[in-house]
Every structure is written in structure tokens, then in C-alpha cells.
Design an enzyme around this catalytic site. Sequence first.
Site, PDB file in Angstrom:
ATOM      1  N   ASP A  72      -7.717  -4.418  -0.897  1.00 40.32           N
ATOM      2  CA  ASP A  72      -8.413  -5.061  -1.790  1.00 40.32           C
ATOM      3  C   ASP A  72      -8.397  -6.212  -2.037  1.00 40.32           C
ATOM      4  O   ASP A  72      -9.226  -7.178  -2.857  1.00 40.32           O
ATOM      5  CB  ASP A  72      -7.766  -4.109  -3.200  1.00 40.32           C
ATOM      6  CG  ASP A  72      -7.444  -2.691  -2.800  1.00 40.32           C
ATOM      7  OD1 ASP A  72      -9.010  -2.423  -2.457  1.00 40.32           O
ATOM      8  OD2 ASP A  72      -7.145  -2.525  -2.718  1.00 40.32           O
TER       9      ASP A  72
ATOM     10  N   HIS B 270       0.816  -1.115   0.339  1.00 33.96           N
ATOM     11  CA  HIS B 270       0.131   0.196   0.076  1.00 33.96           C
ATOM     12  C   HIS B 270       1.116   1.573  -0.066  1.00 33.96           C
ATOM     13  O   HIS B 270       2.025   1.520   0.638  1.00 33.96           O
ATOM     14  CB  HIS B 270      -0.819   0.224   1.104  1.00 33.96           C
ATOM     15  CG  HIS B 270      -1.423   1.096   1.095  1.00 33.96           C
ATOM     16  ND1 HIS B 270      -1.903   2.310   1.205  1.00 33.96           N
ATOM     17  CD2 HIS B 270      -2.811   0.821   0.902  1.00 33.96           C
ATOM     18  CE1 HIS B 270      -3.064   3.216   1.228  1.00 33.96           C
ATOM     19  NE2 HIS B 270      -3.989   1.945   0.901  1.00 33.96           N
TER      20      HIS B 270
END
Length: 492
Positions: free
Chosen positions: A392, A336
Site C-alpha cells: 500500500d 503487515h
Amino acid sequence: MGAPIQSGPAQDTLTVRDNRTGKTYTIPIVDNAVDASGFKTIKSPAKPGERPENETEKGLRVADKGFLNTAVIQSRITYIDGEAGVLRYRGYPIEQLAGRSSHLECAYLLIYGSLPTRSQHNHFESEVLRHGVMHSDAQTFFRSFRYDAHPMSMLTSAFAMLGSYYPEANPSLQGQRLYTEGDRTSLENMDRQIYRIIGKATTLAAMAYRVRQGRDFVTPPTGLSYTGSFLYQMDHLGEENYAPNPVLEKALDVLFLIHADHELNASCTTVLQTASSLVDPYSAVAAGCASLYGPLHGGANEAVIRMLISIGKPENVPAFIEAVKRREKTLSGFGHRVYKTSDPRSFIVRKTADAVFAVTGKDELLETAMALHDAAMKDEYFIKRKLAPNVDFWSGLIYRAMGFPLDFFPVLFVVPRVVGWLAHWRQMMLQEGGVKIWRPRQIYTGSGKRDYMPVDERGTGEGKLGETPSVVQHGGITKRTMLADFKGKAKL
């Protein structure tokens, strides 16, 4: 840079010595940040032969490609500690909110700054749900799209279209101080747009879904929750007393809650960049949709499923891992931009996934996902690069198990994220000192001054790849027309 030199008592300032001139500058440090404009006072005469485009005599610029360490606004909304894996809405840990709150309650929290009382929550929920109904003309709008149009294209266009229905919401028509006054009239007008956008987000998303399915549109029902109404609008086919599955309804609410805001991500920054021109909020939200559409942002969970499909079975994971290391394959759902350890939302999604799978059955890709997860967590290559699964990686599996098509995943991201966009938009409109249009600087590296040359003196026009327009191979009617002869035909 070298080690810091300790001298004298600590001060909340930064001392900068410009070795070009020998001058020393003192820049204040406020909330562990320095004002970038302070560096503009650091000026130097241009060196002999230096490009005038560097504008050295006009002050130093701060280069930060991709906003890696640039703060563009003061905010009281969301706090993220990427090193520690912390996410808080208005100070409340996301884990507590996901376990005890609801999406609309968190929407109130993000927008207005505190958890609502029962009466405040009831009022807010009532206004949001009341504003879910669309004008009948919206049906014609959605029917005008191709049968296979991407739902994000439809949703982005729909939010822009929505603004045309409310001239009272447009500062271009009502005056540029429409939302910045902070008085009762201004706040009421602002809140009305917030109710409308949050309320209609599910309706617009459901209409985009239904048009893809070739079904009639459904009027938002009464008596259901925000996510319950959303599921009803997508799935109801005339059944009497239709009620969405409560487990799926709750799971969607949790997913909406944890996706409601994430500080100044790409789409939120786009909303604020657009809103800084004092455009209406519908246009700003449409711009946010366009930003979120990309595979590096809202399309990431869709990319995860496509990656898992390409891997196939769990036994294929080792070969995929090695291909990633050789940079032959793209790894989606790991790592991320902000979180350098773990994404706190991923643990909430894992728990939610178990509840959903208990109702829907386990997704056939789950075993592949688990094998990829376990292999990556034990591999030094991923450990060293701090590539842990993010939100995700798991959310796509839940959406797939719930029966949503892949290209609808980004829409399921937009619907809750409009809350965060609106919270930041409202904060910007009401910030002390008013709104200044966002206008970043650049570092110009192009040609210096050049004199215009007549067309016949410009040589062959041949250049490197990318420096001349591409030649497109045409087909169909265009190809035949190019071969035909007619008056006014362009000469190549």
C-alpha cells in the site's frame, strides 16, 4: 509455556493434560493443525461459585481474538509465508507471475487451479469481456446517488443490485444445492456467474467513476484488454480511435495481478462467512466490498497518501517519525498482519512505479515517501517492530500519478480482488462434505441472570460513558420541529 518434554517415538498427536481434573487427552495433528472441536471433549465440573455462563461442563473453548492463529478452511489457492516474505498463487511465485503473466491468466489460475492453455485462456477472456455490458437500468441506479457519493458505497450497492437481475443464480430461489452438486449443470451455472462478476467489475467501477465526474456512461469496447477496457470506460469522451496509454494499461494489469488474492484476508473471510449461508455470489461479493472499504484493509493506500500530504516536505519526516514513536501520529503503509519481514508485492510495485513515473512524471510526494522510507529503514524503533513498507505504501503513489482521485483507490482494489473472492467461493461450494454455515463461538462475560424491573424502579439511569445513548445536537428542520408544538409530540 515450558520446554517440551521428549519421550518415546514422535507421533502426529497432541497430548493435553487438564490440571483441573488430572485427565489426559490425545488430539490428532493433521497438516500441522489440531481440530478445535477436539478441545470440546475436555470437560470439567464447574468450580464452586463459578459463573454458569462459562459452560465449563460443556467442554473447553479455544479463544482467538481476531483469528490470530485459527484456520477455518482447507485451501489449495494461495500460500503465504509471512516470515520469509513469500506469496504464491497455486504454487507459482508472485514475482514470476507479475513478470510474465497477466491478470486474467492469473484469474484463471486462481479459480481453476492451473495455468490455461492458449485456447482455454482465449475462451475465458472472451467470456469475461463479453459479460462486461450492463443492463440499461443500471444507469438509473447509478444516477440515483448523490453527486458526491463515495464510489465504494456505489460499488458495494451495485454488486448487491446486480444479483437481482439473475434469479437463476440465487440458491434461495433455485434450491440450496444450486452450487454444491458439482455436476455439469451446477458448474456451468457457477462459471456463468464468475464470468459476469469479473466482467462487470470494471464496468461497475467505471460507472461509479463517471457519475462522480458528471459524465455519460461508456459501453465496454471490443478489442481491448481487461485493463485497457477499464481505462477506456473511465476516460473516453468521444475521441475517435481512442486507445489508453500502453504503459498505464500494463501497470494497471500488474497491480490487478498482485492484488487478485491474498489468502483469508478480512474481505475474503467476509465473503466466505456470507457465502456459508448459501447466499447468491453477488450478495457475498457485496459483503466483501463492505469489508474492504475500511481503512485497515482496502483504504490503506488512500491513508498513505493522506499521511504523505500531511507530512508535506522531506525535511518534515524526522519530526513525523518522532511523533509516530510518541503515538501522536499514525504510520500508514508500513508493516503487515501476515508479513513480518518484507511484503513481496512491494518490490514489484516499486518497479512498476518507475515505469509509470517515466510517462506521467514523478509525483510531488515521491521525495517525501522516499525520505520516510529511508528514515524508517534505518531507525531501530521500526527495525525492532519489523515495520517494513508494504504494497500500500507504493501503490497509492502510482494511482495518484495516474490521476485517480483518492477515494477511488479502494475501488481499484476491489476490481481485481473479486477474482480471489470468487476462487475461494468456488472452492468452498465444491469442498468435500458440503458447506457448513460459519458460526463462531464467544466467551460471554456479561451479567448473569437478572430479573426484570418496572421502569419506575430503575433509578436515575446515569451510567459510565458509552453505557447510555449519546445526546445528539440537532440543527435545521429537526431543531425547529423539536421546538414546535403538535399532536402526538413525544415527551422527553
